[in-house]
Design a protein around this motif. Structure first.
Motif, PDB file in Angstrom:
ATOM      1  N   VAL A  11       4.898  15.261  61.950  1.00  0.00           N
ATOM      2  CA  VAL A  11       6.054  14.254  62.308  1.00  0.00           C
ATOM      3  C   VAL A  11       6.115  13.216  61.658  1.00  0.00           C
ATOM      4  O   VAL A  11       5.153  12.740  61.489  1.00  0.00           O
ATOM      5  N   LEU A 102      10.443  17.838  69.692  1.00  0.00           N
ATOM      6  CA  LEU A 102      10.479  16.578  69.284  1.00  0.00           C
ATOM      7  C   LEU A 102      10.778  15.365  70.268  1.00  0.00           C
ATOM      8  O   LEU A 102      10.664  14.136  69.940  1.00  0.00           O
ATOM      9  N   TYR A 105       8.587  12.568  71.043  1.00  0.00           N
ATOM     10  CA  TYR A 105       8.170  11.699  69.995  1.00  0.00           C
ATOM     11  C   TYR A 105       9.174  10.626  69.852  1.00  0.00           C
ATOM     12  O   TYR A 105       8.725   9.275  69.894  1.00  0.00           O
ATOM     13  N   GLU A 108       8.728   8.212  72.997  1.00  0.00           N
ATOM     14  CA  GLU A 108       7.670   7.270  72.891  1.00  0.00           C
ATOM     15  C   GLU A 108       8.214   6.089  71.893  1.00  0.00           C
ATOM     16  O   GLU A 108       7.876   4.956  72.371  1.00  0.00           O
ATOM     17  N   HIS A 109       8.627   6.255  70.937  1.00  0.00           N
ATOM     18  CA  HIS A 109       8.955   5.215  69.906  1.00  0.00           C
ATOM     19  C   HIS A 109      10.266   4.166  70.813  1.00  0.00           C
ATOM     20  O   HIS A 109      10.014   2.971  70.672  1.00  0.00           O
TER      21      HIS A 109
END
Length: 138
Positions: A11, A102, A105, A108-109
């Motif tokens: 990723v 995905l 991910y 979380e960002h």
């Protein structure tokens, strides 16, 4: 546990952008956002394809002083076991299943950036994405 014939191998972060427009936000606000999914062509020699998620959070139009804007872009890189997965179904998987894989991910960002910026943490909402399941025919 059996491994799926398509595996996420990497990723990468393409973009993390955050711009604070004013003071700290004291109350939870629902944010408008857009999520765009794109994919690469299947690379037969590498047996790989990539899927990219672009998320954009628009500033609060009503109160620009308590607003922020944010753009996030990540790409997932997938390897295919062609002996166990039909290549004519790869694009279906890339458009339906890969985004589901995905989204955590990018979630979380989004959360991390808002916490670090001192604004109300943004939790990317759960979304409904149609899944793709390969059915073996006898």
């Amino acid at each position: 546990m059996d491994r799926h014939p398509i595996q996420l191998v990497d990723v990468t972060v393409e973009e993390l952008y955050f711009k604070k427009r004013g003071g700290s936000e004291s109350e939870k606000q629902e944010r408008d956002f857009s999520l765009t999914v794109s994919r690469s062509d299947y690379d037969k020699s590498e047996k790989m394809f990539s899927v990219k998620l672009d998320m954009e959070v628009e500033p609060d139009v009503e109160d620009k002083l308590k607003s922020f804007e944010m753009r996030l872009s990540i790409a997932g890189h997938f390897k295919v076991d062609e002996d166990a997965f039909p290549t004519d179904k790869i694009y279906d998987f890339a458009e339906r299943n890969a985004p589901i894989i995905l989204i955590p991910y990018i979630r979380e960002h989004a959360y991390s950036l808002t916490v670090r910026a001192g604004v109300e943490p943004l939790i990317f909402p759960l979304v409904q994405v149609p899944s793709f399941k390969l059915v073996k025919q006898d």
